[in-house]
Every structure is written in structure tokens, then in C-alpha cells.
Write a protein that holds these residues in place. Structure first.
Motif, PDB file in Angstrom:
ATOM      1  N   LEU A   1       0.826  -1.209   0.000  1.00  0.00           N
ATOM      2  CA  LEU A   1       0.000   0.000   0.000  1.00  0.00           C
ATOM      3  C   LEU A   1       0.864   1.265   0.000  1.00  0.00           C
ATOM      4  O   LEU A   1       0.434   2.313   0.461  1.00  0.00           O
ATOM      5  N   PHE A   2       2.071   1.169  -0.531  1.00  0.00           N
ATOM      6  CA  PHE A   2       3.008   2.293  -0.538  1.00  0.00           C
ATOM      7  C   PHE A   2       2.440   3.524  -1.226  1.00  0.00           C
ATOM      8  O   PHE A   2       2.825   4.655  -0.937  1.00  0.00           O
ATOM      9  N   PHE A   3       1.532   3.335  -2.148  1.00  0.00           N
ATOM     10  CA  PHE A   3       1.000   4.434  -2.956  1.00  0.00           C
ATOM     11  C   PHE A   3      -0.062   5.265  -2.232  1.00  0.00           C
ATOM     12  O   PHE A   3      -0.441   6.332  -2.706  1.00  0.00           O
ATOM     13  N   LEU A   4      -0.555   4.820  -1.089  1.00  0.00           N
ATOM     14  CA  LEU A   4      -1.625   5.539  -0.392  1.00  0.00           C
ATOM     15  C   LEU A   4      -1.305   7.009  -0.119  1.00  0.00           C
ATOM     16  O   LEU A   4      -2.163   7.862  -0.359  1.00  0.00           O
ATOM     17  N   PRO A   5      -0.110   7.346   0.366  1.00  0.00           N
ATOM     18  CA  PRO A   5       0.149   8.774   0.596  1.00  0.00           C
ATOM     19  C   PRO A   5       0.154   9.608  -0.682  1.00  0.00           C
ATOM     20  O   PRO A   5       0.067  10.825  -0.627  1.00  0.00           O
ATOM     21  N   LEU A   6       0.242   8.982  -1.825  1.00  0.00           N
ATOM     22  CA  LEU A   6       0.335   9.716  -3.093  1.00  0.00           C
ATOM     23  C   LEU A   6      -1.010   9.873  -3.793  1.00  0.00           C
ATOM     24  O   LEU A   6      -1.083  10.460  -4.868  1.00  0.00           O
ATOM     25  N   LEU A   7      -2.076   9.373  -3.205  1.00  0.00           N
ATOM     26  CA  LEU A   7      -3.390   9.463  -3.844  1.00  0.00           C
ATOM     27  C   LEU A   7      -4.008  10.855  -3.731  1.00  0.00           C
ATOM     28  O   LEU A   7      -4.702  11.295  -4.633  1.00  0.00           O
ATOM     29  N   ASN A   8      -3.772  11.525  -2.656  1.00  0.00           N
ATOM     30  CA  ASN A   8      -4.326  12.840  -2.402  1.00  0.00           C
ATOM     31  C   ASN A   8      -3.465  13.902  -3.081  1.00  0.00           C
ATOM     32  O   ASN A   8      -2.245  13.861  -2.992  1.00  0.00           O
ATOM     33  N   ASP A   9      -4.077  14.874  -3.753  1.00  0.00           N
ATOM     34  CA  ASP A   9      -3.307  15.932  -4.424  1.00  0.00           C
ATOM     35  C   ASP A   9      -2.463  16.730  -3.446  1.00  0.00           C
ATOM     36  O   ASP A   9      -1.340  17.120  -3.757  1.00  0.00           O
ATOM     37  N   LYS A  10      -3.004  16.969  -2.264  1.00  0.00           N
ATOM     38  CA  LYS A  10      -2.272  17.734  -1.249  1.00  0.00           C
ATOM     39  C   LYS A  10      -1.043  16.963  -0.762  1.00  0.00           C
ATOM     40  O   LYS A  10       0.048  17.510  -0.666  1.00  0.00           O
ATOM     41  N   SER A  11      -1.223  15.685  -0.469  1.00  0.00           N
ATOM     42  CA  SER A  11      -0.103  14.896   0.041  1.00  0.00           C
ATOM     43  C   SER A  11       0.886  14.518  -1.056  1.00  0.00           C
ATOM     44  O   SER A  11       2.037  14.198  -0.769  1.00  0.00           O
ATOM     45  N   LYS A  12       0.443  14.560  -2.313  1.00  0.00           N
ATOM     46  CA  LYS A  12       1.333  14.260  -3.435  1.00  0.00           C
ATOM     47  C   LYS A  12       2.509  15.234  -3.486  1.00  0.00           C
ATOM     48  O   LYS A  12       3.605  14.874  -3.872  1.00  0.00           O
ATOM     49  N   GLU A  13       2.262  16.456  -3.095  1.00  0.00           N
ATOM     50  CA  GLU A  13       3.295  17.497  -3.111  1.00  0.00           C
ATOM     51  C   GLU A  13       4.100  17.542  -1.811  1.00  0.00           C
ATOM     52  O   GLU A  13       5.085  18.248  -1.729  1.00  0.00           O
ATOM     53  N   ASP A  14       3.674  16.790  -0.806  1.00  0.00           N
ATOM     54  CA  ASP A  14       4.342  16.794   0.493  1.00  0.00           C
ATOM     55  C   ASP A  14       5.594  15.921   0.437  1.00  0.00           C
ATOM     56  O   ASP A  14       5.533  14.745   0.093  1.00  0.00           O
ATOM     57  N   SER A  15       6.738  16.489   0.792  1.00  0.00           N
ATOM     58  CA  SER A  15       7.996  15.735   0.736  1.00  0.00           C
ATOM     59  C   SER A  15       8.000  14.583   1.737  1.00  0.00           C
ATOM     60  O   SER A  15       8.589  13.539   1.480  1.00  0.00           O
ATOM     61  N   PHE A  16       7.345  14.747   2.881  1.00  0.00           N
ATOM     62  CA  PHE A  16       7.242  13.688   3.884  1.00  0.00           C
ATOM     63  C   PHE A  16       6.517  12.472   3.297  1.00  0.00           C
ATOM     64  O   PHE A  16       6.985  11.342   3.422  1.00  0.00           O
TER      65      PHE A  16
END
Length: 104
Positions: free
Chosen positions: A16-31
Motif C-alpha cells: 500500500l506504498f502508494f496511499l500517501p500519493l493518492l491525495n493531491d495535497k499529500s502528493k506534493e508533500d515531501s514527507f
């Protein structure tokens, strides 16, 4: 806080590594990108070891069980370290495999 939870879940279930990248806001988050990358590297490491496991068992027989137990403990420790770092909000690389970058 939402990114921390998604990062921790990704270490518990690396596929499920891709979960943080689904949201547009979190996609830009370096964390979020950092921990998604670490989880992807961990997943690739697990898959590669699963391909190595069978030939290793055929060659070394009983010694291979001991070696695989050690490797499984190493994977577990890396997942725990990654989840702990995500919980603390830190961007520390995983030992041995953390220096690789796929998601930038």
C-alpha cells in the motif's frame, strides 16, 4: 497527521506504498513522497528475496531456513523502524536499502 497515518500503514502493509500519493495535497508533500519511496523500496526488497528463497532452499537445505529467518527479522526491523520514523514525523532512511530513490 493524515500523512503520518498513511505512512505508518504503508510500512505495515508495504504493497500500500502508494496511499500517501493518492491525495493531491499529500502528493506534493515531501514527507509523504519520502515514506512512499521507502515503502516501495522495502516492497521491492521483499519481492526480490522471495525469488531468491527457492533456489537458496534447494542449495543449502536446512541452513536456508535459518538464513530466511534472519532475513525475515531484518525485514520486520526495517518496517518497524520506518513506521516509528513516520510516527515521529522524521524522514530517516531505512538501513541498507533506504538510500535508493524511485519516487522523487
Amino acid at each position: 497527521m493524515d500523512n503520518k497515518v498513511l505512512a505508518i500503514v504503508g510500512y505495515i502493509l508495504p504493497f500500500l506504498f502508494f496511499l500517501p500519493l493518492l491525495n493531491d495535497k499529500s502528493k506534493e508533500d515531501s514527507f509523504a513522497r519520502f515514506h512512499a519511496n521507502q515503502q516501495l523500496i522495502l516492497l521491492i526488497f521483499i519481492v526480490l528475496l522471495s525469488f531468491i528463497r527457492q533456489p537458496l532452499m534447494m542449495i543449502f537445505m536446512s541452513l536456508s531456513y535459518f538464513i530466511m529467518d534472519i532475513i525475515n527479522i531484518v525485514i520486520l526491523v526495517m518496517a518497524i523502524l520506518g513506521a516509528y520514523n513516520a510516527y515521529r514525523g522524521e524522514m530517516k532512511e531505512l538501513p541498507i536499502i533506504g538510500k535508493f530513490r524511485i519516487i522523487k
